[in-house]
Design a protein around this motif. Structure first.
Motif, mmCIF file in Angstrom:
data_model
loop_
_atom_site.group_PDB
_atom_site.id
_atom_site.type_symbol
_atom_site.label_atom_id
_atom_site.label_comp_id
_atom_site.label_asym_id
_atom_site.label_seq_id
_atom_site.Cartn_x
_atom_site.Cartn_y
_atom_site.Cartn_z
ATOM 1 N N GLU A 37 0.830 -1.208 0.000
ATOM 2 C CA GLU A 37 0.000 0.000 0.000
ATOM 3 C C GLU A 37 0.868 1.262 0.000
ATOM 4 N N TRP A 39 3.082 4.473 -0.878
ATOM 5 C CA TRP A 39 2.864 5.442 -1.956
ATOM 6 C C TRP A 39 3.826 6.616 -1.808
ATOM 7 N N CYS A 40 3.869 7.437 -2.829
ATOM 8 C CA CYS A 40 4.675 8.659 -2.765
ATOM 9 C C CYS A 40 3.968 9.733 -3.580
ATOM 10 N N ARG A 50 -0.130 11.593 -6.820
ATOM 11 C CA ARG A 50 0.118 10.538 -5.839
ATOM 12 C C ARG A 50 0.177 9.205 -6.575
ATOM 13 N N ILE A 51 1.223 8.429 -6.284
ATOM 14 C CA ILE A 51 1.407 7.141 -6.968
ATOM 15 C C ILE A 51 1.627 6.057 -5.928
ATOM 16 N N ARG A 52 0.865 4.950 -6.071
ATOM 17 C CA ARG A 52 1.091 3.802 -5.197
ATOM 18 C C ARG A 52 2.254 2.999 -5.790
ATOM 19 N N ASP A 55 1.461 0.133 -8.064
ATOM 20 C CA ASP A 55 0.652 0.376 -9.258
ATOM 21 C C ASP A 55 1.631 0.483 -10.434
#
Ligand SMILES: C[S@@+](CC[C@H](N)C(=O)[O-])C[C@H]1O[C@@H](n2cnc3c(N)ncnc32)[C@H](O)[C@@H]1O
Length: 274
Positions: A37, A39-40, A50-52, A55
Motif C-alpha cells: 500500500e 505510496w509517494c 500521488r502514486i502507489r 501500481d
C-alpha cells in the motif's frame, strides 16, 4: 566481459532514459502502511501526483520513475544482487553464464535483463502480465530482451507456451515479483516447468513468505520443490532488498537453485487453488 560494474548499470541507464520526474516526495507519517500500500507524491511537469508503489502500470508509464523511486530513493539492490549471486554460484559449479538462455518472469521494465546482459548471457526472454511493462522495456531498454511476452502463466495460451518452450531457456530469473498479489505460486511453478532440466533458477522473496505459517503458498511450494527433488538449493541468503517508505530495512531471501527434475501435472494441478 562487462564494461560496467553491475551496480553502476541502472545509474548509467537512468542517464540515458532522461527521467521526466521533477521530484519524488515520500510521506512523513507512515505508521501501519503495508508494503503493497506504500505510496509517494511525484512532481511531473510542475504538477503533483500521488502514486502507489505497486501500481506498476502507472509507474512504468513515466520514464525514469521506477529507477528513481525504487533504486535511488528506496535503495533497492535486488536485480544486481541476484544476478551477481547467480553468477558466483554458477561459476563455483564450473559453469559459465555465456551459455545461459534466461527466462525473466515479472520482467517489468527490464532491470534484471540489463544485469544479465552485462554478465554475458546468451539470450533473454521476458514475461510480464501488464502491457505497460513491455512498453517501458521497449522504450528504455530496446536491445536487452530477445523477446518479451505479455501473458498469464496461470492460464497460458497454447501459442505462448509453444513460443516460450522454443526459446529453450535453461535459467529462470524472477526478482521482486513473487507474492503481494503479483506472481502467484502456480505461475512461478509454470515458469519453472518452462525451463530445461537441468537448469538454474534465481529468485527472491520477502522473508515472511518463507516462514512456516506463511499463507501465500510460497513457503510450502519451495519446501515441496526441495523435498521432492525437483530443485536443489545452492544458496539461500537473507539480505536487505530495499528500505520501506518510512526508511526501515525490508529483508528478503535470495535463492539460487538448480532444477534437477521435470515438474509433473500433479504438482501444477495442486497449485490451481493456492
Ligand atoms: C517490482 S516489479 C519487478 C520488475 C523487475 N523484475 C525488477 O526487479 O525490477 C514486479 C513485476 O511483476 C509483474 N507481475 C505481477 N504479477 C505478475 C504475474 N502474475 N505474471 C507476470 N508478471 C507479473 C508486474 O507487472 C511487475 O512488472
Amino acid at each position: 566481459m562487462p564494461e560496467l560494474s553491475t551496480d553502476a548499470i541502472w545509474q548509467n541507464r537512468l542517464e540515458q532514459i532522461h527521467s521526466e520526474v521533477d521530484d519524488i516526495r515520500l510521506p512523513d507519517v507512515v505508521d501501519g502502511v503495508e508494503q503493497d500500500e506504500e505510496w509517494c507524491e511525484i512532481v511531473l511537469n510542475g504538477e503533483k501526483r500521488r502514486i502507489r508503489f505497486h501500481d506498476y502500470a502507472n509507474v512504468f508509464r513515466i520514464p525514469g520513475l521506477y529507477e528513481e523511486l525504487f533504486y535511488e530513493n528506496l535503495k533497492c539492490c535486488s536485480p544486481s544482487y541476484i544476478a551477481n549471486l547467480l553468477e558466483s554460484v554458477v561459476r563455483e559449479n564450473g559453469e559459465s553464464l555465456d551459455e545461459f538462455r534466461v527466462l525473466d518472469v515479472g520482467a517489468g521494465n527490464g532491470m534484471v535483463g540489463d544485469q544479465m546482459q552485462a554478465l554475458g548471457v546468451d539470450s533473454i526472454v521476458g514475461v510480464d502480465i501488464i502491457p505497460a511493462a513491455m512498453e517501458a522495456t521497449h522504450r528504455d531498454r530496446p536491445d536487452v530482451y530477445d523477446d518479451y511476452y505479455i501473458t498469464d502463466l496461470t492460464d497460458l495460451p497454447e501459442v505462448d507456451e509453444e513460443s516460450l518452450r522454443q526459446a529453450d531457456a535453461n535459467c529462470l530469473t524472477t526478482v521482486a515479483a513473487l507474492g503481494f498479489g503479483d506472481i502467484p505460486p502456480l505461475a512461478f511453478a509454470k515458469a519453472l516447468d518452462l525451463i530445461a532440466t537441468p537448469g538454474w533458477l534465481a529468485f527472491n522473496l520477502k522473508e515472511d513468505f518463507l516462514r512456516e505459517h506463511d499463507d501465500s503458498g510460497f513457503s510450502q511450494l519451495i519446501r515441496r520443490l526441495n523435498r521432492d527433488g525437483y530443485i536443489q538449493t545452492h544458496c539461500y541468503r537473507r539480505y536487505q532488498h530495499r528500505i520501506s517508505m518510512g526508511g526501515d530495512p525490508l529483508f528478503y531471501v535470495a535463492v539460487i537453485a538448480r532444477k534437477v527434475k521435470e515438474l509433473d501435472n500433479e504438482l501444477l494441478e495442486s497449485l490451481q487453488s493456492v
